[in-house]
Design a protein around this motif. Structure first.
Motif, PDB file in Angstrom:
ATOM      1  N   GLN A  23       0.828  -1.203   0.000  1.00 57.43           N
ATOM      2  CA  GLN A  23       0.000   0.000   0.000  1.00 57.43           C
ATOM      3  C   GLN A  23       0.868   1.260   0.000  1.00 57.43           C
ATOM      4  O   GLN A  23       0.528   2.258  -0.650  1.00 57.43           O
ATOM      5  CB  GLN A  23      -0.926  -0.020   1.219  1.00 57.43           C
ATOM      6  N   ALA A  24       1.999   1.203   0.702  1.00 51.88           N
ATOM      7  CA  ALA A  24       2.908   2.348   0.715  1.00 51.88           C
ATOM      8  C   ALA A  24       3.501   2.603  -0.664  1.00 51.88           C
ATOM      9  O   ALA A  24       3.864   3.742  -0.989  1.00 51.88           O
ATOM     10  CB  ALA A  24       4.022   2.115   1.737  1.00 51.88           C
ATOM     11  N   LEU A  25       3.573   1.548  -1.484  1.00 51.86           N
ATOM     12  CA  LEU A  25       4.070   1.684  -2.854  1.00 51.86           C
ATOM     13  C   LEU A  25       2.989   2.162  -3.820  1.00 51.86           C
ATOM     14  O   LEU A  25       3.262   2.366  -5.005  1.00 51.86           O
ATOM     15  CB  LEU A  25       4.626   0.340  -3.336  1.00 51.86           C
ATOM     16  N   GLY A  26       1.760   2.301  -3.318  1.00 57.28           N
ATOM     17  CA  GLY A  26       0.678   2.812  -4.145  1.00 57.28           C
ATOM     18  C   GLY A  26      -0.379   1.799  -4.543  1.00 57.28           C
ATOM     19  O   GLY A  26      -1.321   2.137  -5.262  1.00 57.28           O
ATOM     20  N   ALA A  27      -0.244   0.554  -4.084  1.00 62.36           N
ATOM     21  CA  ALA A  27      -1.214  -0.479  -4.438  1.00 62.36           C
ATOM     22  C   ALA A  27      -2.505  -0.310  -3.637  1.00 62.36           C
ATOM     23  O   ALA A  27      -2.475   0.074  -2.468  1.00 62.36           O
ATOM     24  CB  ALA A  27      -0.635  -1.867  -4.189  1.00 62.36           C
ATOM     25  N   THR A  28      -3.619  -0.590  -4.276  1.00 70.47           N
ATOM     26  CA  THR A  28      -4.896  -0.699  -3.579  1.00 70.47           C
ATOM     27  C   THR A  28      -5.191  -2.175  -3.385  1.00 70.47           C
ATOM     28  O   THR A  28      -5.282  -2.916  -4.358  1.00 70.47           O
ATOM     29  CB  THR A  28      -6.027  -0.040  -4.391  1.00 70.47           C
ATOM     30  N   VAL A  29      -5.300  -2.603  -2.134  1.00 78.24           N
ATOM     31  CA  VAL A  29      -5.410  -4.025  -1.817  1.00 78.24           C
ATOM     32  C   VAL A  29      -6.769  -4.320  -1.189  1.00 78.24           C
ATOM     33  O   VAL A  29      -7.157  -3.692  -0.201  1.00 78.24           O
ATOM     34  CB  VAL A  29      -4.291  -4.464  -0.844  1.00 78.24           C
ATOM     35  N   THR A  30      -7.479  -5.260  -1.766  1.00 80.07           N
ATOM     36  CA  THR A  30      -8.721  -5.771  -1.194  1.00 80.07           C
ATOM     37  C   THR A  30      -8.449  -7.165  -0.650  1.00 80.07           C
ATOM     38  O   THR A  30      -8.002  -8.032  -1.395  1.00 80.07           O
ATOM     39  CB  THR A  30      -9.833  -5.837  -2.255  1.00 80.07           C
ATOM     40  N   CYS A  31      -8.691  -7.376   0.640  1.00 77.03           N
ATOM     41  CA  CYS A  31      -8.370  -8.651   1.294  1.00 77.03           C
ATOM     42  C   CYS A  31      -9.622  -9.508   1.448  1.00 77.03           C
ATOM     43  O   CYS A  31     -10.672  -9.021   1.866  1.00 77.03           O
ATOM     44  CB  CYS A  31      -7.751  -8.410   2.667  1.00 77.03           C
ATOM     45  N   ARG A  32      -9.485 -10.774   1.102  1.00 80.60           N
ATOM     46  CA  ARG A  32     -10.556 -11.751   1.317  1.00 80.60           C
ATOM     47  C   ARG A  32     -10.002 -12.906   2.136  1.00 80.60           C
ATOM     48  O   ARG A  32      -9.024 -13.547   1.735  1.00 80.60           O
ATOM     49  CB  ARG A  32     -11.084 -12.299  -0.028  1.00 80.60           C
ATOM     50  N   GLU A  33     -10.622 -13.175   3.289  1.00 80.05           N
ATOM     51  CA  GLU A  33     -10.180 -14.264   4.151  1.00 80.05           C
ATOM     52  C   GLU A  33     -11.026 -15.505   3.887  1.00 80.05           C
ATOM     53  O   GLU A  33     -12.256 -15.430   3.812  1.00 80.05           O
ATOM     54  CB  GLU A  33     -10.308 -13.875   5.622  1.00 80.05           C
ATOM     55  N   THR A  34     -10.355 -16.651   3.762  1.00 80.00           N
ATOM     56  CA  THR A  34     -11.071 -17.898   3.543  1.00 80.00           C
ATOM     57  C   THR A  34     -11.588 -18.439   4.879  1.00 80.00           C
ATOM     58  O   THR A  34     -10.978 -18.228   5.927  1.00 80.00           O
ATOM     59  CB  THR A  34     -10.173 -18.962   2.890  1.00 80.00           C
ATOM     60  N   GLY A  35     -12.701 -19.153   4.809  1.00 81.56           N
ATOM     61  CA  GLY A  35     -13.264 -19.779   6.006  1.00 81.56           C
ATOM     62  C   GLY A  35     -13.260 -21.287   5.936  1.00 81.56           C
ATOM     63  O   GLY A  35     -13.392 -21.966   6.958  1.00 81.56           O
ATOM     64  N   ARG A  36     -13.086 -21.817   4.726  1.00 84.20           N
ATOM     65  CA  ARG A  36     -13.092 -23.268   4.544  1.00 84.20           C
ATOM     66  C   ARG A  36     -12.379 -23.585   3.234  1.00 84.20           C
ATOM     67  O   ARG A  36     -12.119 -22.696   2.414  1.00 84.20           O
ATOM     68  CB  ARG A  36     -14.519 -23.808   4.498  1.00 84.20           C
ATOM     69  N   ARG A  37     -12.074 -24.875   3.059  1.00 82.27           N
ATOM     70  CA  ARG A  37     -11.439 -25.308   1.819  1.00 82.27           C
ATOM     71  C   ARG A  37     -12.368 -25.023   0.631  1.00 82.27           C
ATOM     72  O   ARG A  37     -13.570 -25.284   0.698  1.00 82.27           O
ATOM     73  CB  ARG A  37     -11.127 -26.803   1.891  1.00 82.27           C
ATOM     74  N   GLY A  38     -11.830 -24.484  -0.410  1.00 79.02           N
ATOM     75  CA  GLY A  38     -12.616 -24.151  -1.602  1.00 79.02           C
ATOM     76  C   GLY A  38     -12.941 -22.676  -1.709  1.00 79.02           C
ATOM     77  O   GLY A  38     -13.261 -22.185  -2.800  1.00 79.02           O
ATOM     78  N   ASP A  39     -12.860 -21.947  -0.575  1.00 76.58           N
ATOM     79  CA  ASP A  39     -13.165 -20.517  -0.625  1.00 76.58           C
ATOM     80  C   ASP A  39     -12.203 -19.771  -1.540  1.00 76.58           C
ATOM     81  O   ASP A  39     -12.609 -18.868  -2.292  1.00 76.58           O
ATOM     82  CB  ASP A  39     -13.098 -19.914   0.782  1.00 76.58           C
TER      83      ASP A  39
END
Length: 286
Positions: A23-39
């Protein structure tokens, strides 16, 4: 960025440092956390090229494999990147990315060039690095996740020894581009490395539409110890009984339903058809 939040506190802090640096380099990051296998696969499939430039797999080679298969099921056009947080991090070895260097990883996922690579298929399931049958697949199927978190790569050594004692090393018949071979363990490689920074297929190349097939014929604990010692010494392909052949289409038969590992996870069962996929993937590299 897709990641598994159960990876542990240390890896979570490392991941947060990489994201902050990106992000400090200028990237916009959207985070998705998995809850189970296959997510991870589902999230990658839903990612749109209208909204994102790339999908970054934050985890081990198994997480990368899930994201890879999700991208294959999606609309296409998105590059694949990696923040290595796994036990072996074979892909990181393959592309020359130091998992512990926060700044290098952040700069790679933000600015790294995308390299067009050919991926493999094991019973229509994509793999990036390797697919194997025999003892190594049984080890992957049996290794404890909890032990992996505590012991790292040593968990695979412990499980290999445990499996080898009771494993009967059934014969595998391998047909590679029409030529038949007999093996007790076989690994179809897209990359050079196996199990970490250990070279199993020196001529393999992610960018070429070809598989390098490592055929191991020895049985028993003594045979596996021989291979296990030769691999980290860089001597496995040079052993006189080991064959490494190039092929595009491979059929492995053996005990029906026996596991086939791909990128360190179970992705198929015997009999297995292994080939080069028609589609390519853009892989972000340092």
């Amino acid at each position: 960025m897709i990641h598994n939040p159960t990876a542990g506190r240390r890896r979570r802090r490392h991941l947060e440092s990489v994201v902050a640096a990106a992000q400090a380099l200028g990237a916009t990051v959207t985070c998705r956390e998995t809850g189970r296998r296959g997510d991870a696969e589902d999230f990658a499939a839903l990612a749109s090229a209208d909204d994102f430039d790339a999908v970054i797999a934050a985890g081990g080679d198994g997480t990368v494999n899930e994201v890879l298969n999700g991208l294959g099921a999606g609309q296409g056009g998105l590059a694949l990147g990696v923040i290595p947080l796994g036990t072996a991090n074979v892909l990181a070895c393959e592309i020359g990315l130091d998992p512990d260097d926060v700044d290098s990883v952040a700069r790679t996922v933000t600015f790294g060039p995308a390299r067009r690579i050919h991926v493999g298929l094991a019973n229509r399931r994509r793999f990036l690095l390797m697919a194997g049958a025999g003892l190594d697949a049984h080890v992957v199927a049996g290794v404890s996740t909890a032990l992996k978190r505590r012991a790292g790569k040593l968990a695979y050594v412990v499980e290999s020894l445990r499996q080898a004692v009771g494993y009967d090393f059934p014969k595998l018949t391998v047909r590679a581009d029409g030529v038949e071979y007999e093996a007790r363990m076989v690994v179809a490689c897209k990359g050079r490395f196996y199990g970490g920074p250990f070279i199993a297929a020196p001529d393999a190349d992610l960018a070429t539409p070809m598989l390098e097939l490592c055929i191991l014929p020895n049985t028993g604990v003594a045979g596996m110890l021989r291979y296990g010692i030769a691999l980290p010494l860089g001597k496995l392909p040079a052993l006189p009984e080991v064959q490494v052949v190039s092929a595009r289409n491979i059929l492995i038969t053996g005990p029906r339903g026996a596991p086939v590992q791909g990128d360190g996870d179970i992705v198929a069962r015997l009999p297995a058809e292994i080939s080069i996929a028609d589609e390519t993937v853009d892989l972000i590299c340092p």
